[in-house]
Design a protein around this motif. Structure first.
Motif, PDB file in Angstrom:
ATOM      1  N   HIS A 143       0.818  -1.210   0.000  1.00 36.74           N
ATOM      2  CA  HIS A 143       0.000   0.000   0.000  1.00 36.74           C
ATOM      3  C   HIS A 143       0.854   1.263   0.000  1.00 36.74           C
ATOM      4  O   HIS A 143       0.350   2.351   0.304  1.00 36.74           O
ATOM      5  N   TYR A 145       2.867   4.275  -1.686  1.00 38.31           N
ATOM      6  CA  TYR A 145       2.966   5.120  -2.878  1.00 38.31           C
ATOM      7  C   TYR A 145       4.175   6.038  -2.717  1.00 38.31           C
ATOM      8  O   TYR A 145       4.296   6.743  -1.706  1.00 38.31           O
ATOM      9  N   TYR A 154      11.077  10.653 -10.906  1.00 35.35           N
ATOM     10  CA  TYR A 154       9.885   9.874 -11.261  1.00 35.35           C
ATOM     11  C   TYR A 154      10.267   8.645 -12.072  1.00 35.35           C
ATOM     12  O   TYR A 154       9.858   7.509 -11.755  1.00 35.35           O
ATOM     13  N   GLN A 158      10.253   4.619 -10.781  1.00 34.53           N
ATOM     14  CA  GLN A 158       9.516   3.608 -11.533  1.00 34.53           C
ATOM     15  C   GLN A 158      10.406   2.447 -11.952  1.00 34.53           C
ATOM     16  O   GLN A 158       9.970   1.295 -11.998  1.00 34.53           O
ATOM     17  N   LYS A 162       9.086  -1.499  -7.148  1.00 41.09           N
ATOM     18  CA  LYS A 162       7.853  -2.108  -7.630  1.00 41.09           C
ATOM     19  C   LYS A 162       6.625  -1.352  -7.129  1.00 41.09           C
ATOM     20  O   LYS A 162       5.504  -1.657  -7.541  1.00 41.09           O
ATOM     21  N   ASN A 163       6.840  -0.402  -6.257  1.00 41.92           N
ATOM     22  CA  ASN A 163       5.724   0.377  -5.717  1.00 41.92           C
ATOM     23  C   ASN A 163       5.165   1.334  -6.759  1.00 41.92           C
ATOM     24  O   ASN A 163       5.834   1.676  -7.733  1.00 41.92           O
ATOM     25  N   ARG A 164       3.945   1.773  -6.537  1.00 38.80           N
ATOM     26  CA  ARG A 164       3.339   2.762  -7.426  1.00 38.80           C
ATOM     27  C   ARG A 164       3.963   4.133  -7.179  1.00 38.80           C
ATOM     28  O   ARG A 164       4.301   4.470  -6.046  1.00 38.80           O
ATOM     29  N   LEU A 166       3.823   8.391  -7.998  1.00 41.58           N
ATOM     30  CA  LEU A 166       3.086   9.580  -8.417  1.00 41.58           C
ATOM     31  C   LEU A 166       4.068  10.707  -8.702  1.00 41.58           C
ATOM     32  O   LEU A 166       5.245  10.620  -8.366  1.00 41.58           O
ATOM     33  N   GLN A 329      -2.570  14.418  -8.405  1.00 43.60           N
ATOM     34  CA  GLN A 329      -2.386  12.974  -8.188  1.00 43.60           C
ATOM     35  C   GLN A 329      -2.367  12.636  -6.702  1.00 43.60           C
ATOM     36  O   GLN A 329      -2.967  11.649  -6.271  1.00 43.60           O
TER      37      GLN A 329
END
Length: 342
Positions: A143, A145, A154, A158, A162-164, A166, A329
């Motif tokens: 969970h 971000y 950014y 990425q 492996k995390n999301r 923003l 975001q």
């Protein structure tokens, strides 16, 4: 005894227990870097203005381990965990990175937000070891971000996590510009004294000679204060306002600190930013502030060409700018979480 700041008027030693959803903000600095202090100040203002449903609780980085244990005793599914942004995710400041890992790897069942950061893991054996440790810790939290404050960071986040991820501005850019109506005089050099410094002393001397035309006073400072030993949420806003006042009195700011440029943007003060060791200021400038007339970034080292740039900046017209929509975001992420609670 740990200090928790539910309000910015005093510290408490016991976390509140009530029905309100809580926003636990870890990593809050007590050291005297006003850029990082401004990030913490802006983050609180952001959450309290945009999401007043939350009770915002700041936990000093000094109290990280005790804070983790205390939060574990009272946290519920409606609560959010965050770690302060504005500094550097990576191998340059391992104490901060270690604290960040502990928080992310602990609260794996809650929405966890790493507030806007730059990232730099050095291409050395130690740097890559630190990266592996962070990958392992971050990877434990489904969970989590990560929020990048510049395009370079950014893409790096990425690629290596492996995390999301923003993309938003630095939190200080959430604050509204101010017009102090001061009569400006003098030039201020706000320069690093740490391992990120790359601007040569010879170039600084040349810039001072260029700006010192016999009438303009030259001052040198740093956004890291040496007049106080410690800053907390109780004292930081007054010190931040004092720094903005200092910037607003100047005709020109020369700096290699990203937040000195941000302070210049907020006060309408002409500013020229030089680089640091890994380019965070350059990329954040291009992403968010390139359209602001009175500030600029440069890699130039020719004093004559720099003189032309400075002269242009000093006569640039002021205009409005608002980066509030660029926090969309982050706003949507927190809003979605609130909707799941209803």
């Amino acid at each position: 005894m740990p200090n928790y700041f539910v309000e910015t008027t005093k510290a408490v030693s016991v976390l509140p227990i009530n029905s309100r959803p809580k926003f636990f903000a870890f990593g809050i600095p007590s050291y005297t870097n006003l850029g990082d202090q401004a990030v913490s100040l802006a983050s609180r203002k952001y959450v309290e203005a945009e999401f007043p449903e939350f009770q915002y609780i700041e936990i000093l980085e000094d109290d990280n381990d005790q804070g983790i244990e205390a939060v574990k005793q009272i946290i519920t599914s409606q609560d959010i965990v965050s770690f302060v942004g504005g500094g550097n995710m990576g191998s340059l400041y391992t104490d901060h990175e270690s604290a960040r890992r502990k928080v992310f790897a602990t609260f794996v069942n809650n929405l966890t937000i790493s507030f806007p950061q730059s990232i730099h893991f050095e291409e050395t054996a130690q740097g890559q070891k630190e990266l592996q440790l962070s990958q392992e810790a971050y990877g434990r939290n489904p969970h989590l971000y990560l929020v990048a404050r510049d395009g370079q960071s950014y893409h790096r986040m990425q690629t290596i996590f492996k995390n999301r991820v923003l993309f938003t501005p630095d939190m200080v850019l959430y604050l509204k510009p101010r017009d102090f109506h001061f009569k400006r005089s003098g030039a201020l050099f706000a320069l690093r004294r740490d391992g990120e410094k790359v601007v040569s002393d010879n170039l600084i001397v040349a810039m001072k000679n260029l700006l010192n035309d016999g009438q303009r006073a030259i001052k040198q400072t740093d956004t890291v204060l040496d007049t106080v030993d410690r800053i907390t949420p109780v004292t930081r806003e007054k010190l931040f306002d004092h720094e903005l006042t200092l910037f607003a009195h100047q005709e020109m700011i020369i700096t290699d600190r990203w937040h000195a440029m941000v302070f210049s943007a907020l006060t309408g003060t002409p500013c020229l930013l030089f680089g640091n060791s890994y380019g965070k200021g350059k990329h954040a400038y291009i992403d968010w502030l390139e359209h602001v007339n009175w500030i600029d970034y440069t890699d130039e080292t020719d004093p004559k060409r720099l003189e032309d740039t400075i002269n242009r900046l000093m006569v640039s017209e002021k205009h409005d700018f608002d980066l509030g929509p660029d926090f969309g975001q982050l706003h949507d992420l927190i809003a979605r979480h609130l909707n799941t609670m209803k």
